[in-house]
Design a protein around this motif. Structure first.
Motif, PDB file in Angstrom:
ATOM      1  N   LYS A 206      59.845  23.525  44.657  1.00 42.89           N
ATOM      2  CA  LYS A 206      59.536  24.904  45.025  1.00 42.89           C
ATOM      3  C   LYS A 206      58.028  25.126  44.970  1.00 42.89           C
ATOM      4  N   ASN A 207      57.590  26.220  45.568  1.00 44.75           N
ATOM      5  CA  ASN A 207      56.163  26.501  45.645  1.00 44.75           C
ATOM      6  C   ASN A 207      55.596  26.992  44.312  1.00 44.75           C
ATOM      7  N   SER A 208      54.375  26.576  44.057  1.00 47.16           N
ATOM      8  CA  SER A 208      53.614  27.030  42.907  1.00 47.16           C
ATOM      9  C   SER A 208      52.165  27.154  43.355  1.00 47.16           C
ATOM     10  N   ALA A 209      51.510  28.278  43.034  1.00 44.93           N
ATOM     11  CA  ALA A 209      50.146  28.477  43.533  1.00 44.93           C
ATOM     12  C   ALA A 209      49.323  29.318  42.576  1.00 44.93           C
ATOM     13  N   ILE A 210      48.080  28.892  42.377  1.00 47.32           N
ATOM     14  CA  ILE A 210      47.071  29.705  41.715  1.00 47.32           C
ATOM     15  C   ILE A 210      46.128  30.207  42.804  1.00 47.32           C
ATOM     16  N   SER A 211      45.932  31.516  42.886  1.00 44.15           N
ATOM     17  CA  SER A 211      45.061  32.106  43.906  1.00 44.15           C
ATOM     18  C   SER A 211      43.846  32.749  43.239  1.00 44.15           C
ATOM     19  N   LEU A 212      42.668  32.414  43.744  1.00 45.21           N
ATOM     20  CA  LEU A 212      41.426  33.050  43.337  1.00 45.21           C
ATOM     21  C   LEU A 212      40.907  33.825  44.540  1.00 45.21           C
ATOM     22  N   TYR A 213      40.516  35.077  44.372  1.00 47.62           N
ATOM     23  CA  TYR A 213      40.209  35.903  45.528  1.00 47.62           C
ATOM     24  C   TYR A 213      39.099  36.909  45.243  1.00 47.62           C
ATOM     25  N   ILE A 214      38.509  37.403  46.323  1.00 47.58           N
ATOM     26  CA  ILE A 214      37.615  38.554  46.286  1.00 47.58           C
ATOM     27  C   ILE A 214      38.090  39.538  47.339  1.00 47.58           C
ATOM     28  N   GLY A 215      37.846  40.822  47.140  1.00 46.92           N
ATOM     29  CA  GLY A 215      38.292  41.823  48.084  1.00 46.92           C
ATOM     30  C   GLY A 215      37.326  42.978  48.181  1.00 46.92           C
ATOM     31  N   LEU A 216      37.433  43.715  49.275  1.00 54.11           N
ATOM     32  CA  LEU A 216      36.618  44.901  49.515  1.00 54.11           C
ATOM     33  C   LEU A 216      37.524  46.033  49.951  1.00 54.11           C
ATOM     34  N   GLY A 217      37.510  47.137  49.199  1.00 49.37           N
ATOM     35  CA  GLY A 217      38.326  48.298  49.535  1.00 49.37           C
ATOM     36  C   GLY A 217      37.516  49.381  50.212  1.00 49.37           C
ATOM     37  N   PHE A 218      38.231  50.222  50.977  1.00 43.79           N
ATOM     38  CA  PHE A 218      37.579  51.324  51.695  1.00 43.79           C
ATOM     39  C   PHE A 218      38.241  52.651  51.367  1.00 43.79           C
TER      40      PHE A 218
END
Length: 218
Positions: A206-218
């Motif tokens: 089965k799937n396993s994932a570590i996600s690192l992210y950046i985001g910009l909100g409006f």
């Protein structure tokens, strides 16, 4: 006296917890709670897990898409997202027939997590919730030890389960309209269809994932 002290300590603890969850889901420039919409993207460190297999290796992928942050009250929001995310794994082999090499499973999903977000400090949040994903594309490549890269033509998207689902949880830091964070996705459904070549190659993992992210909100 002991009961009074216990009540006092408990009251103080509850007050501290309540205060921590009362942080606002808004930027310093805003006077009221308001929905936010934004874009986000980052890196995935993915793998496939199964109880009796330990030879899969982590694979680097990406995630990108849109999010909305819908406040329910001070310190609590619902955050749905729509992402295009790359998952899969690498698996090495070394045998007499095939020689040495590596199978690389590339699985690209359109994914929708729906997360409950709790601000536990002024700019710090924890989030958790379910996700559902649709497999948009899949390919398996054979990277041989001599540098040759072959795509396994016998396997395509139809050999894998199209729908994946599971839970996601992580933490984020909000600075004005910017957000950075880390998240772990834990899949509940087997990647390959049971009884198929894909199921045999992925060993019903089965799937396993570590996600690192950046985001910009409006």
């Amino acid at each position: 006296m002991k009961k009074i002290m216990c009540v006092a300590v408990l009251s103080s603890a509850l007050l501290a917890v309540s205060s921590s969850f009362a942080q606002e889901q808004q930027t310093p420039a805003e006077n009221t709670l308001s929905p936010k919409f934004g874009i986000k993207g980052g890196v995935n460190l993915t793998n496939m897990y199964v109880k009796d297999v330990s030879d899969e290796n982590m694979k680097v992928g990406f995630n990108a898409g849109f999010f909305a942050k819908l406040p329910l009250g001070r310190g609590v929001s619902i955050q749905p997202e729509l992402l295009y995310t790359s998952k899969g794994a690498k698996e090495t082999y070394d045998n007499f027939i095939e020689g040495e090499g590596e199978y690389r499973f590339n699985l690209n999903y359109i994914e929708m997590p729906v997360l409950a977000v709790f601000n536990v400090a002024k700019n710090f949040n924890l989030h958790v919730g379910p996700y559902i994903a649709y497999l948009a594309e899949a390919n398996i490549k054979d990277l041989e030890d001599n540098g040759t890269i072959d795509e396994i033509a016998d396997l395509d998207t139809d050999d894998f389960n199209r729908i994946d689902y599971g839970v996601a949880g992580g933490l984020g830091i909000d600075i004005s309209n910017f957000t950075i964070g880390a998240r772990y996705n834990y899949g509940f459904r087997e990647i390959g269809k049971s009884g198929s070549l894909a199921g045999a190659l992925t060993k019903d993992s089965k799937n396993s994932a570590i996600s690192l992210y950046i985001g910009l909100g409006f």
